[in-house]
Design a protein around this motif. Structure first.
Motif, short mmCIF file in Angstrom:
data_model
loop_
_atom_site.label_atom_id
_atom_site.label_comp_id
_atom_site.label_asym_id
_atom_site.label_seq_id
_atom_site.Cartn_x
_atom_site.Cartn_y
_atom_site.Cartn_z
N LEU A 265 0.82 -1.21 0.00
CA LEU A 265 0.00 0.00 0.00
C LEU A 265 0.85 1.25 0.00
CD1 LEU A 265 -2.88 -0.98 2.46
CD2 LEU A 265 -2.99 -0.78 -0.02
N TYR A 266 1.96 1.25 0.73
CA TYR A 266 2.84 2.42 0.73
C TYR A 266 3.35 2.70 -0.67
CZ TYR A 266 6.60 5.62 1.96
OH TYR A 266 7.42 6.72 2.03
N GLN A 267 3.87 1.67 -1.32
CA GLN A 267 4.46 1.86 -2.64
C GLN A 267 3.42 2.22 -3.69
OE1 GLN A 267 6.66 -1.79 -3.15
NE2 GLN A 267 8.40 -1.04 -1.94
N PHE A 268 2.18 1.85 -3.45
CA PHE A 268 1.10 2.26 -4.34
C PHE A 268 0.73 3.73 -4.13
CE2 PHE A 268 -3.65 2.68 -4.53
CZ PHE A 268 -3.74 2.83 -5.90
N TRP A 269 0.49 4.13 -2.89
CA TRP A 269 0.01 5.48 -2.62
C TRP A 269 1.10 6.54 -2.71
CZ3 TRP A 269 -4.74 6.93 -3.01
CH2 TRP A 269 -5.77 6.00 -2.81
#
Length: 482
Positions: free
Chosen positions: A53-57
């Motif tokens: 999720l971090y790397q997506f957002w």
């Protein structure tokens, strides 16, 4: 634009540019905090869902950050070109406050943004997490200085007028002016709430399209908890903000409530809440009013028989536009109530174990995606239009703040801004929505796995966004509000 004066065109131009700009800082503030939480959870639990999720957002954050910086630069120039007399009059207060924003928030963000965006493969996890936290802190500090400056324009304090210009006499009073705490809290919560609804809409979209993976479920769960907490909290802060506004800007309250007569009471005392009506500035009445007896008194005075000043108590030249304020305020409040209901519904479905499977609720979440930003815009319009006819409340009228331009050049620049903004930011927003709709699932499919700290992760941020973020370190930054 035929028939509009230079003053009207300048107001439209600034309103247009600030309406575009304010959307980006709101998402920047919320996503920066969200990213800090995600990375903290990843470091504590080693659960790869948080890393995914971090790397997506972070990609969406970078794109949004770049658009926020660019849109904010235009506003700095407008103060010099369209509002030069305001700058001459109040520059002794607003200039230093915006300089403090550059020296603290911008330098903090610029110093750590590169590490946050591109350092996942180059620094250790501790330093990378520290960089994420510093960027999030920078967005909060930036909001503090910007809101201090804007709040001072609503409730000026700690100043003296010397030779027709404002001179600060007490900087603590300037910064912590009477409306500042309420407006800062209201804005920060609005940013967190708007971001939570955006995240919820993205995750709901994934689930509706059959991507029922842990990442989509996790970000929907986190977003719903944030909505459940912040939506009711925003109502409480909004009530306190309204009481503060009633004390310092009573004409604004009378206008947004559509009340014209101070002594107008129903048969039980107090004054009603006008749920719907059309305030008529010429006839000095609210037509087609639908009222709830005494509720207005209860909300605004916390008593059943309290009174507020009606618009007729104020000279016509000092009255804000009640017709506009009446509807912008109700748009904000109506969407706020809907957000509270959305949060409660999500909590009920969670307890029943069907929150990820209810397609009706997931569609509702997608529809609620822009609600926070629309409410934020409506609230901002209520605040700023309600300050009229003053730029600095009680000290400088808008008619005395505008530059000595003819209508032609202002109309030309306004038309140019409209075209450029819709092209440039339209493309940017469309790309951001495309990233959000693709979801972390598409990212995993593209790379085969969610990338950890280590080599090969530089490409997590689009190259164009990386170039834009690098340029922010060299750009003037006075009016960015992120």
């Amino acid at each position: 634009m035929h028939g509009l004066t230079a003053l009207e065109l300048a107001r439209i131009q600034f309103g247009f540019t600030v309406s575009f700009h304010i959307l980006f800082p709101a998402i920047t503030i919320g996503l920066a905090c969200f990213l800090g939480f995600l990375e903290a959870r990843w470091l504590l639990t080693k659960d790869t869902v948080y890393r995914t999720l971090y790397q997506f957002w972070v990609r969406i954050f970078a794109l949004n950050f770049g658009m926020g910086v660019v849109s904010g630069l235009v506003m700095a120039y407008e103060f010099g070109t369209n509002w030069s007399f305001f700058s001459q009059f109040a520059g002794g207060v607003t200039g230093p406050l915006l300089t403090y924003e550059v020296l603290t928030a911008f330098f903090l963000e610029a110093g750590f943004l590169g590490v946050m965006l591109f350092g996942w493969s180059r620094v250790g996890p501790g330093l990378h997490f520290f960089s994420t936290v510093m960027v999030a802190l920078g967005t909060m500090i930036s909001s503090t200085w910007i809101l201090a400056s804007n709040s001072w324009m609503h409730t000026p304090a700690g100043y003296a007028i010397v030779a027709g210009k404002v001179v600060p006499t007490d900087w603590l009073a300037v910064i912590f002016n009477p409306s500042f705490p309420y407006r800062l809290a209201h804005m920060v919560i609005a940013a967190l709430l708007s971001t939570a609804l955006f995240v919820a809409a993205s995750s709901a979209w994934q689930l509706l399209h059959g991507r029922a993976v842990p990442a989509a479920k996790k970000m929907l769960s986190l977003a719903l908890w944030m909505v459940l907490i912040t939506a009711p909290l925003q109502a409480v802060v909004g009530d306190a903000h309204g009481l503060n506004t009633l004390e310092y800007q009573p004409a604004k309250i009378a206008a947004l409530e559509g009340h014209w007569n101070t002594a107008a009471k129903d048969d039980k005392g107090g004054f009603p809440l006008i749920v719907f009506g059309i305030p008529d500035m010429e006839r000095e009445e609210t037509r087609y009013a639908i009222e709830i007896p005494r509720l207005g008194s209860l909300i605004l005075t916390h008593t059943l028989n309290g009174q507020i000043h009606g618009l007729k108590d104020f000279p016509k030249a000092d009255r804000p536009n009640a017709t506009v304020l009446f509807f912008t305020f109700r748009t904000m409040v109506g969407l706020g109530v809907l957000m509270i209901l959305f949060g409660l519904l999500g909590w009920v479905l969670r307890r029943n174990g069907v929150v990820y499977r209810s397609r009706a609720f997931l569609r509702f979440a997608v529809l609620m995606g822009p609600a926070g930003l629309v409410a934020l815009l409506a609230g901002w319009m209520t605040t700023e239009i309600g300050r009229q006819p003053w730029v600095v409340y009680g000290l400088l009228r808008t008619t005395d703040a505008v530059s000595a331009h003819t209508a032609g050049p202002v109309a030309f620049s306004l038309a140019l801004f409209v075209v450029v903004y819709f092209i440039v930011f339209g493309v940017g927003i469309r790309y951001m929505l495309k990233l959000a709709s693709a979801g972390p699932v598409a990212d995993i499919h593209a790379h085969g796995h969610a990338q950890p700290y280590g080599p090969g992760t530089v490409g997590a941020v689009p190259a164009a966004v990386g170039a834009a973020s690098a340029r922010t370190a060299m750009a003037p930054h006075g009016q960015r509000n992120s």
